[in-house]
Write an enzyme that holds these catalytic residues in place. Structure first.
Site, PDB file in Angstrom:
ATOM      1  N   HIS A 287      69.060  48.415 -10.604  1.00 48.93           N
ATOM      2  CA  HIS A 287      69.901  48.881 -11.711  1.00 48.93           C
ATOM      3  C   HIS A 287      70.728  47.752 -12.315  1.00 48.93           C
ATOM      4  O   HIS A 287      71.177  47.848 -13.459  1.00 48.93           O
ATOM      5  CB  HIS A 287      70.766  50.076 -11.296  1.00 48.93           C
ATOM      6  CG  HIS A 287      71.930  49.774 -10.425  1.00 48.93           C
ATOM      7  ND1 HIS A 287      71.921  49.956  -9.049  1.00 48.93           N
ATOM      8  CD2 HIS A 287      73.175  49.326 -10.714  1.00 48.93           C
ATOM      9  CE1 HIS A 287      73.101  49.638  -8.554  1.00 48.93           C
ATOM     10  NE2 HIS A 287      73.883  49.252  -9.537  1.00 48.93           N
TER      11      HIS A 287
ATOM     12  N   ASP B 185      66.226  50.235  -4.595  1.00 46.11           N
ATOM     13  CA  ASP B 185      67.056  49.653  -5.658  1.00 46.11           C
ATOM     14  C   ASP B 185      67.169  48.132  -5.503  1.00 46.11           C
ATOM     15  O   ASP B 185      68.208  47.606  -5.114  1.00 46.11           O
ATOM     16  CB  ASP B 185      68.445  50.300  -5.622  1.00 46.11           C
ATOM     17  CG  ASP B 185      69.188  50.136  -6.940  1.00 46.11           C
ATOM     18  OD1 ASP B 185      68.751  49.328  -7.784  1.00 46.11           O
ATOM     19  OD2 ASP B 185      70.215  50.815  -7.133  1.00 46.11           O
TER      20      ASP B 185
ATOM     21  N   SER C  59      77.483  46.307  -6.420  1.00 45.55           N
ATOM     22  CA  SER C  59      76.062  46.556  -6.625  1.00 45.55           C
ATOM     23  C   SER C  59      75.293  45.239  -6.578  1.00 45.55           C
ATOM     24  O   SER C  59      75.650  44.284  -7.257  1.00 45.55           O
ATOM     25  CB  SER C  59      75.823  47.234  -7.970  1.00 45.55           C
ATOM     26  OG  SER C  59      76.278  48.551  -7.956  1.00 45.55           O
TER      27      SER C  59
END
Length: 723
Positions: free
Chosen positions: A83, A220, A658
């Site tokens: 992402h 991810d 992230s």
């Protein structure tokens, strides 16, 4: 040939309930202060050596400017979340070859495309405490705007001195609300290329439905590569550039982790609010978050209603949709947790306890007596225009309006000495400013933009008069109410006549004078000119309030820190996008009475969620076959009887983390953190060890997909695999 190093598997001796966890996002220089806690939790590295930015593993950790990442090879191979790379994957996608859907593997370095012109890899080289310097530059008796400007001026001077060339990016970060300041210097690598991205059916498996949820089965991750010129210096994209040689890279532990294992995340967490007052808590959770959630969801609905799935227009907004959906769900969870919990009551009690502690001692009262009340009064003042600010924020996302305003502001700022210009308009910013102007059309569609403006102008028109912008009202004829047909006709005419939707035109306006802007008949430039004077007045008001807060917040935080230390409580700074470490253990949790969530998910759980044709839960046939025939290879974990997909830990993380590398006790790469469970989203404001859990993609799953599904063996071969 894969490189397997014989190290011996680290067997976990911790029981499910015996893991040691601690809250906090610690600055590197604080590691020596918490070394005993780190060792007790299981760390085998020397905490004091870890604090050195030029030593392993800190020098393998990088920032992407919004996400974290790390080097995984001596050839500048960088791993981050899928992402986080989503915008770059979108940038290289077309209707004919949608990499978001199909995935991408560069078999050789010559196959690696430019990630995007704005992509960067930032390598932190130094952190310098400049608190005395910053505070010493403030004239005696300065308040409001003067106080704000004095701090800003010295920060810009320090940054200018630090940035000897465009190869470096420097910034001054404030800690504890301005009680401390650090100058952080980063090498800025600007030739970044896309190496590998699994298809969204893996990288985004579960979509918005599974976002913030457990059990999770999302792969991810994606890979970039950092390139420099032949002299090893950062350079613009060029076929002659070569891979960057990092001082260190992380070895990849193919075994992953076991229940109870020590883990740590090194990265760049964005923002937390652990020390915000009860006044701020109440305002945010009862007004800001509910409004922001609703408006973000409406933003998504308008985009989808005006762009077909899979169309060029939709592809342009996929990254925007993903970001909006992520935060809409985030806000929803925080509101729910807030309403069910007692955070506000505890914050009010904390304020009462702090005040009582201050008043109990004459010296403390003399030093901190006004801290609590002064800050509360300023917060109430800043909240007066909150509703209008929120709606105008969404109207302000109009691409053509934002472009026009940015260009006109640049024309004004270029009249000033470089150090006096506003941040974002200095010489250091011009390359990225120009690159943004060049690629605007990659995330812009006229039909979608017009629909978004019309939607939010209706929202804006419902605001009370004291929340409105009179200059904006005048330009669109809103003084006496909203004439929808008239405004729509005006907007249609503006888009029909403007030339700012052309890259060459936008780039040419970067060199125009203020006089040329004022003489222009481009409707969006006329809009920017009409708004400028009022925008500057509002900015001055914001600076005046900001200067007062820059005086009140540090005073409050100094009192809070002293109070917490008196109670032997942890004192760490709120996250602010600077390098931090957080540590804990692999561990499940009980989200509610009668339920226990184990810390691992497996391939079989992923296949069980499969739904043919469902954008969120579809899987290509090759991965379904590999799972159903149990083609585990060397990545099967005996304790699970399968390949682990995701796992939980007690780590204290937030947005910006992230893409952060998850390391084991020996500093080996064992996964990527990418999310938190639903119950821990409120952790930005309130840490709860019972429910706070982070979600990681496991290394065995990454390697299994790369080898058995996507055929990315060349990338596996490049990494140093520990077995």
């Amino acid at each position: 040939m894969k490189k397997f190093l014989s190290t011996g598997v680290i067997a976990s001796s911790m029981l499910f309930g015996a893991a040691i966890a601690d809250e906090g996002m610690w600055q590197p220089h604080q590691l020596s202060e918490i070394k005993d806690k780190l060792k007790a939790a299981g760390l085998k590295l020397d905490p004091e050596k870890m604090a050195d930015l030029n030593q392993f593993p800190m020098n393998a950790i990088v920032s992407l400017g919004g996400c974290s990442a790390s080097f995984l090879s001596e050839q500048g191979l960088v791993i981050t979340n899928h992402h986080c790379a989503y915008g770059s994957i979108q940038y290289n996608s077309t209707e004919e070859n949608n990499l978001l859907v199909n995935g991408f593997v560069a078999k050789t370095m010559s196959d690696e495309p430019q990630a995007s012109p704005n992509a960067r890899v930032y390598v932190t080289e130094s952190l310098t405490n400049v608190t005395t310097d910053i505070k010493g530059s403030i004239p005696k008796g300065a308040e409001g705007v003067d106080y704000f400007n004095a701090i800003e001026k010295r920060e810009k001077e320090l940054v200018a001195e630090c940035e000897a060339s465009q190869d470096y990016r420097c910034n001054v970060y404030s800690f504890h609300g301005g009680a401390e300041y650090f100058l952080i210097k980063q090498l800025a690598i600007r030739d970044v290329r896309l190496v590998y991205a699994p298809p969204s059916s893996i990288g985004k498996f579960g979509g918005d439905t599974d976002n913030w949820m457990w059990p999770r089965h999302t792969g991810d991750w994606s890979f970039y590569r950092a390139y420099v010129n032949k002299d090893g210096k950062p350079a613009d994209y060029s076929e002659d550039n070569v891979p960057f040689k990092p001082k260190a890279f992380l070895k990849v532990n193919a075994n992953g982790v076991e229940n109870g294992d020590y883990v740590m995340v090194l990265g760049y967490p964005g923002r937390t609010n652990r020390y915000r007052t009860d006044v701020e808590v109440e305002s945010t959770f009862t007004n800001v978050y509910p409004a922001s959630k609703r408006l973000r969801e409406e933003f998504i609905d308008v985009i989808k209603a005006n762009s077909e799935d899979g169309s060029e227009a939709r592809i342009k907004y996929e990254s925007t949709i993903a970001g909006l959906a992520n935060y809409a769900k985030n806000y929803g969870s925080m509101i729910e947790s807030f309403n069910k919990g007692d955070m506000l009551e505890r914050r009010k009690q904390l304020t009462a306890d702090l005040t009582k502690w201050i008043n109990a001692d004459k010296k403390r009262k003399a030093k901190y007596g006004d801290a609590v009340n002064d800050l509360a009064a300023l917060i109430i003042e800043s909240n007066k225009t909150q509703d209008g600010d929120i709606v105008m924020g969404y109207l302000g996302r109009s691409t053509m309006m934002r472009v026009a305003k940015g260009l006109y502001r640049l024309a004004h700022e270029k009249q000033k000495p470089n150090v006096e210009r506003r941040r974002g308009f200095q010489e250091r910013d011009m390359k990225r400013f120009g690159q943004y102007m060049a690629v605007v059309n990659k995330s812009y569609d006229e039909k979608v933009e017009k629909a978004l403006f019309m939607h939010f102008v209706k929202e804006y028109a419902q605001l009370p008069a004291d929340q409105r912008n009179a200059t904006f009202d005048k330009f669109f004829g809103l003084q006496n109410g909203l004439d929808l047909a008239k405004v729509e006709a005006q907007i249609n005419a503006m888009y029909a006549k403007t030339q700012l939707d052309e890259a060459d035109t936008r780039l040419a306006w970067m060199d125009k004078s203020v006089a040329e802007f004022k003489a222009s008949d481009d409707p969006f430039i006329k809009f920017a000119v009409s708004q400028y004077e009022n925008d500057m007045k509002e900015e001055e008001k914001s600076k005046a309030l900001g200067g007062k807060l820059q005086q009140a917040r540090p005073a409050y935080m100094e009192a809070m820190i002293a109070f917490k230390k008196s109670r032997n409580e942890a004192v760490y700074a709120d996250a602010n996008s600077s390098l931090r470490i957080t540590y804990g253990n692999v561990k499940g949790y009980s989200p509610q009475d009668g339920l226990v969530a184990t810390p691992f998910t497996t391939l079989e759980g992923m296949l069980a969620k499969y739904k043919a044709g469902d954008d969120e839960f579809d899987l290509f046939e090759n991965i379904r076959t590999a799972i159903s025939t149990k083609q585990y290879g060397p990545y099967k974990k005996e304790s699970l009887g399968s390949v682990p997909v995701n796992y939980l830990s007690t780590l204290d993380i937030t947005g910006g983390n992230s893409g952060s590398a998850t390391l084991n006790a020996n500093g080996e790469f064992v996964g990527l953190v990418f999310d938190g469970v639903y119950e821990s989203i409120i952790g930005d404001w309130d840490y709860d060890p019972t429910y706070n859990r982070s979600i990681h993609t496991s290394v065995p799953f990454m390697l299994w997909v790369m080898e058995n599904v996507d055929g990315a063996d060349n990338i596996i071969d490049e990494m140093t695999i520990v077995k």
